[in-house]
Design an enzyme around this catalytic site. Structure first.
Site, mmCIF file in Angstrom:
data_model
loop_
_atom_site.group_PDB
_atom_site.id
_atom_site.type_symbol
_atom_site.label_atom_id
_atom_site.label_comp_id
_atom_site.label_asym_id
_atom_site.label_seq_id
_atom_site.Cartn_x
_atom_site.Cartn_y
_atom_site.Cartn_z
ATOM 1 N N PRO A 20 0.619 -1.283 0.130
ATOM 2 C CA PRO A 20 -0.383 -0.146 -0.031
ATOM 3 C C PRO A 20 0.687 1.498 0.046
ATOM 4 C CG PRO A 20 -0.163 -1.036 1.995
ATOM 5 C CD PRO A 20 0.638 -1.860 1.512
ATOM 6 N N ASN A 21 0.238 2.190 -0.577
ATOM 7 C CA ASN A 21 0.976 3.560 -0.622
ATOM 8 C C ASN A 21 1.907 3.202 -1.831
ATOM 9 O OD1 ASN A 21 -1.506 4.934 0.968
ATOM 10 N ND2 ASN A 21 -0.361 3.858 2.596
ATOM 11 N N ARG A 28 4.789 11.274 -1.832
ATOM 12 C CA ARG A 28 5.418 10.966 -0.782
ATOM 13 C C ARG A 28 6.125 11.125 0.323
ATOM 14 N NH1 ARG A 28 5.099 4.474 0.751
ATOM 15 N NH2 ARG A 28 3.921 5.180 3.290
ATOM 16 N N TYR A 33 11.166 8.532 1.645
ATOM 17 C CA TYR A 33 11.318 7.730 -0.243
ATOM 18 C C TYR A 33 12.350 7.968 -0.720
ATOM 19 C CZ TYR A 33 7.941 5.428 3.739
ATOM 20 O OH TYR A 33 7.035 4.576 4.741
ATOM 21 N N ASN A 84 7.236 -5.821 -1.095
ATOM 22 C CA ASN A 84 8.049 -4.424 -0.350
ATOM 23 C C ASN A 84 6.915 -4.326 0.633
ATOM 24 O OD1 ASN A 84 7.577 -2.224 1.715
ATOM 25 N ND2 ASN A 84 9.060 -1.078 -0.070
ATOM 26 N N ALA A 87 2.958 -0.517 4.640
ATOM 27 C CA ALA A 87 2.832 -0.980 5.825
ATOM 28 C C ALA A 87 2.227 -1.786 6.509
ATOM 29 C CB ALA A 87 1.243 -0.105 5.736
ATOM 30 N N ASP A 97 0.809 -15.303 7.283
ATOM 31 C CA ASP A 97 0.310 -16.534 6.890
ATOM 32 C C ASP A 97 0.592 -16.929 4.911
ATOM 33 O OD1 ASP A 97 0.365 -16.581 9.811
ATOM 34 O OD2 ASP A 97 -1.950 -17.310 9.410
ATOM 35 N N GLU A 108 11.814 -9.749 1.913
ATOM 36 C CA GLU A 108 10.806 -8.333 1.830
ATOM 37 C C GLU A 108 12.056 -7.296 1.924
ATOM 38 O OE1 GLU A 108 9.035 -8.664 5.222
ATOM 39 O OE2 GLU A 108 9.297 -6.864 5.742
ATOM 40 N N HIS A 110 12.886 -2.744 2.137
ATOM 41 C CA HIS A 110 12.012 -1.244 2.541
ATOM 42 C C HIS A 110 13.016 -0.793 1.676
ATOM 43 C CE1 HIS A 110 9.284 -3.651 5.043
ATOM 44 N NE2 HIS A 110 10.031 -4.098 5.459
ATOM 45 N N ARG A 117 13.424 3.867 12.643
ATOM 46 C CA ARG A 117 12.864 4.516 12.554
ATOM 47 C C ARG A 117 11.427 4.519 13.353
ATOM 48 N NH1 ARG A 117 9.185 4.409 6.966
ATOM 49 N NH2 ARG A 117 8.414 6.427 7.730
HETATM 50 C C1 DQA Z 1 8.179 1.001 3.527
HETATM 51 C C2 DQA Z 1 8.608 0.833 5.984
HETATM 52 C C3 DQA Z 1 6.554 0.900 6.126
HETATM 53 O O1 DQA Z 1 7.059 0.978 7.377
HETATM 54 C C4 DQA Z 1 6.118 2.159 5.592
HETATM 55 O O2 DQA Z 1 4.719 2.018 5.842
HETATM 56 C C5 DQA Z 1 6.336 1.966 3.753
HETATM 57 C C6 DQA Z 1 7.362 2.094 2.912
HETATM 58 C C7 DQA Z 1 9.727 1.073 2.953
HETATM 59 O O3 DQA Z 1 9.697 1.072 2.366
HETATM 60 O O4 DQA Z 1 10.826 1.667 3.315
HETATM 61 O O5 DQA Z 1 4.739 2.271 3.522
HETATM 62 O O6 DQA Z 1 7.651 -0.214 3.772
#
Ligand code: DQA
Length: 158
Positions: A20-21, A28, A33, A84, A87, A97, A108, A110, A117
């Site tokens: 998300p996002n 953003r 980021y 990724n 959130a 799961d 994973e 980020h 953070r």
């Molecule tokens: C994120 C870190 C997460 O805490 C955050 O909610 C994101 C981006 C990152 O890529 O740094 O949306 O996954």
């Protein structure tokens, strides 16, 4: 004359999942980021995977259930997942799961260093069921993760 035996490596197929996002990247919170857009990140992933002869399919969703479905249906189509979870990293038992049950390795990633953070971001529910995690290298996290995942898959197939 001795003829060298060369075993042809199967072309790996990897599913890349953005949570998300991440569709808002570039606009953003650039102080966290960076200014890089998701399209640009996807281009970097495609260029790197072409160099490594990896086939990639890239998806983004803001919806937990859709991400769970993507991961849950990946087993017969892909060799691994680069994700990724954004959130949902910190909240989603359902996504954890799905990653645990999917039967293929996941890495994973980020953009930001989640351990530097807010307290609530310092816990990842999903990392423990992944092969590994890359956090804090901006868009490079995806490329490092892609290479780590490809190595892990190849090792497992040896
Ligand atoms: C994120 C870190 C997460 O805490 C955050 O909610 C994101 C981006 C990152 O890529 O740094 O949306 O996954």
């Amino acid at each position: 004359m001795s003829r060298k035996k060369t075993r042809k490596r199967k072309r790996l197929s990897i599913l890349v999942v953005h949570g998300p996002n991440l569709n808002l990247l570039g606009k953003r919170e650039p102080q966290i980021y960076g200014k890089v857009s998701l399209d640009r990140i996807n281009k970097l992933i495609r260029d790197e995977s072409e160099k490594k002869n990896i086939r990639v399919t890239i998806k983004q969703s803001n919806h937990e259930g859709e991400l769970v479905d993507l991961v849950g249906n990946a087993r017969n189509q892909y060799d691994g997942i680069l994700i990724n979870p954004a959130a949902f990293t910190h909240t989603s038992v359902a996504l954890r799961d799905a990653l645990s049950a999917c039967g293929i390795p996941a890495v994973e990633v980020h953009l930001s260093n989640i351990y530097g953070r807010e307290e609530f971001r310092r816990q990842s529910l999903t990392a423990a069921v992944c092969v590994g995690q890359v956090s804090g290298f901006g868009e490079q996290s995806y490329l490092l993760g892609l290479n780590g995942l490809a190595n892990a898959i190849q090792k497992a197939h040896l």
